[in-house]
Enzyme design. Sequence first.
Site, PDB file in Angstrom:
ATOM      1  N   GLU B 197     -32.740 -43.297  14.289  1.00  7.24           N
ATOM      2  CA  GLU B 197     -32.607 -42.857  12.898  1.00  7.24           C
ATOM      3  C   GLU B 197     -32.550 -43.994  11.871  1.00  7.24           C
ATOM      4  O   GLU B 197     -32.932 -43.800  10.726  1.00  7.24           O
ATOM      5  CB  GLU B 197     -31.334 -41.995  12.757  1.00  7.24           C
ATOM      6  CG  GLU B 197     -31.379 -40.677  13.499  1.00  7.24           C
ATOM      7  CD  GLU B 197     -32.335 -39.672  12.876  1.00  7.24           C
ATOM      8  OE1 GLU B 197     -32.524 -39.715  11.652  1.00  7.24           O
ATOM      9  OE2 GLU B 197     -32.922 -38.862  13.633  1.00  7.24           O
ATOM     10  N   SER B 471       8.822  10.248  28.200  1.00  9.68           N
ATOM     11  CA  SER B 471       9.823  10.010  29.256  1.00  9.68           C
ATOM     12  C   SER B 471      10.124   8.544  29.501  1.00  9.68           C
ATOM     13  O   SER B 471      10.993   8.233  30.317  1.00  9.68           O
ATOM     14  CB  SER B 471       9.364  10.637  30.562  1.00  9.68           C
ATOM     15  OG  SER B 471       9.150  12.003  30.362  1.00  9.68           O
TER      16      SER B 471
END
Lengths: 190, 776
Positions: B197, B471
């Site tokens: 680059e 329950s």
Amino acid sequence: MMRLPRFRCAVVCAVLLLAGCASGSGGSIYAPAGGRPQAPEPPLTDGVAKPADEPQVWRKSEQPAEDKTQQQTAVPGYRESGDQMPAAAAGLVKEADALMAQGDGAAAITRLERAQRIAPRSAAVYFKLSEAYVMTGQFGSAEQFTLKGLSLAGRDERLQRSGWLLLADIRRARGNVAGAQQAESRAAQL
Amino acid sequence: MKNTDKTRKPSRTKTAPRKRRAAAQSRRKSFWRIFLRLALLGLVLLAGWMVYLDALVTSRFEGRRFEVPSRVYARPLELYSGAPVSAAALEQELTLAGFHKGDGSRSGSYQRSGGRFLISSRGFDFPDGKEPRRHLALSIAGDQVQNLKVVKGPDSAIVRLEPAQIGGIYPAHQEDRVLVQLDKLPELLPAALMAVEDRSFYNHHGIAPLSIARAMLANIRAGGIVQGGSTLTQQLVKNFFLTREQTLLRKGNEALMSLLLELHYSKSDILETYLNEVYLGQAGTRSIHGFGLASQFYFAEALEDLLPHQLALLVGMVKGPSYYNPRRHPQRATDRRNLVLDQMQQAGLLGEADAQRARSLPLGVSDKASFSQNRYPAYIDLVRRHLARDYKEEDLRSEGLRVFTTLNPAMQVAAEKAVIETLPRLGDKALESALVVTAKDSGEVLALVGGRDPRYAGFNRALDASRQIGSLVKPFVYLAALSQPQHYTLITPLQDTRFTLKFENGTVWQPKNYDGLERGQVPLHQALSKSYNLPVVRVGLDIGLAEVKSTLQAFGARPAISDYPSMLLGAVAMTPVDVAQIFQGLATSGFNTPLRTIREVTDAGGEPLSRYSLQVNQVADPAAVHLLQYAMQETMQEGTGRSAYNTVPRALGLAGKTGTTDDGRDAWFAGFSGDLLAVVWVGRDDNGATSLTGASGALPVWSKFMAQVPQNSFTPVVPDGVQYHWVNVQQQALTDKQCENARLMPFITGSEPAQTITCAGALPQKIRGWFEGLFQ
């Protein structure tokens, strides 16, 4: 401030670690996954011996295998004492001991919590946690962990006695003299 | 007038040139004046602009505060001899934590042959210390780790693998990154980047006119853009400060800012920032920034472990992360990578043989993204709610915190499977479900499912579906009763007969059993294990609603509890997580253990911020709880929960309780083994009726979960003050164990029956023996 040297727990817990290793039911209650469920199989008869590698647990309720009147279905299980501490957990407790010797109670607690995850039914781990909390001045937590340890001590008198003495020290440190005396008398009865 | 005009004309013509000259001069002067003024103004503006840009560049760069998302980790798997894990679960866990199949000696790889594993761990910085890299060898038999050996690295009897990342808390712009430091990177990476680059990176001042000219020439020759002349500094500026539009003004700004950046900061500062900032891909809405995260995202490996061909691919992708996406365009990505390898070779970074070998290798990209953002939405939801107690949302989104949770991936997989596979078999397509799994003795939430589609991040029923518990309340009523051993034991006969309650306002309540039958007298343990309604209401009314209420609250029930007797049959609304909390105390001999999803939070540098420690708090007498646990075990063996053993191995000792509300609107099951507590709810979101009960709707999900997980049986330690006796329940008497109706049951010392009977009748065995001896 109430410092550690006034506590019997350092000595007590050193004993406990050994006691923890030596106590326990001596058998495993481990059930690997993928075992065949009960329903499709024919019911076990009394004469059928358990395979040698199947965990043998001392459960009073399962003892009288020769008893012809015993129901074929399993019955609620229980045992007389908590788990032995596996080597991995004992190693972590040792590390925690070293950290406590250096005065680092907080770091010891992290090691002991790891040990507790490995050996959650070992009274000795909880007594150790209690010791570490004493070191950090958190007597409330220390008392609770002692009680938790005592709930797992079962019939092991040595563990019981150590736990009650530890509890007496912690209660005294918290100003609960009556509670401390009560714990001491429990220890003395053993 | 005309004449006058005429007479004036010549004079005007005479003076005109002079005037024109003068006018031209004055115009020129004013032009220059204006020009100068404009130039001055321009300069001032430019200077101002420069000052503005300078401030922008320095302020942004100075702080260099990347918004780093918080990372959420599963609990690390602890390996030691005896650790409970199946070979399949271990492999699954390794995959989740980003390990890949390989030789087991390269960092982050594992090898499995049957039950034998070779694992090469990467090491991890845990809040309580660093876990070093190790080579491990172990085998798994009977769902337990055996023969764990550290082949390479510091020896230890217990080893923590690096934890799987299970999610993140992202900034609003959804940028994700893993920060890397220049001095900890493989040297090849920056060198390769520069070779491709920006070859003159260390020699220019932000812009490289020669490169630009060279690029322009190349572009003109090619008739299009084939080469860019931007330096790394310019690329960083572009990424960091500017939009993507291609205008002259933007180019100018870019150049100016690049110069300013170079003026203020060192090359290594700029390079490091570049490496963390560069955009390298997209995962859904999440954008992948920097090489650190890209390495994890594409290879599931740490950047420092990447090989040259992998580094080359990442460097190549800088040019166009989408165009060269190796998962979507492997050929394109391979060509680009090889081009980068060529350039690396030309720059002398790779020898010919190495470059050649690297070019011949496959891309080595992991199959899929190493983690998906929404894998466990319900669990992450609970984690975020816990975090919200202590942390600001903005800090979670930007400070790069590390959150160590208690999630157990193997349990989560089993929990999801249980829900996904069981719900369709229950018939009603509108049925929904929630499942909460906790570690019994630590209160750690191990798995959480918030609906029948566990990937859907919508309504989280585990946390938000507040439904009547039916329950499930009964164990608390009986616990309150058993805490009064002078009045109640497990064999206390209870009336299972109808009755009517008349309230002061004239209303009447007539509770019924689920099957509508009445059984006369039933012992307490059976009333619970078979979940009869009439006896529990009688017991609750006898000991008082206040007592039941305070028991529930002591166990951590947060919702308001009504003062009406219907509360005794579960007219109390709770979420599945609430239920898990109150059952924790029942499972642990009366010790309330607050549920936790987080063990620790650290900052980005690993400094601890908060610890969430194990806490226990005794809220009930362990002796009374032990008695209750007996009846809850009986539920599984003889009572409403017994169908669990159609699925679960008989060797696994369990305890639990079913719960059903009117018209099957809610089906519940809450139960535990020696290690785990799990709560299941099944019902419809519209609270509609179903044909289900706790046993037919929730228990199948629960059993399916339990059957998949290796674990210890529930065999509680007998606490102080409890003794087991052989009793004849019907006769309310102690008896011999060989007698037909003998049952071994726990009693709080002193509450056991006073009378003794024998198999034959009421005569004690001693006397019978004497008689028998007489007639022999």
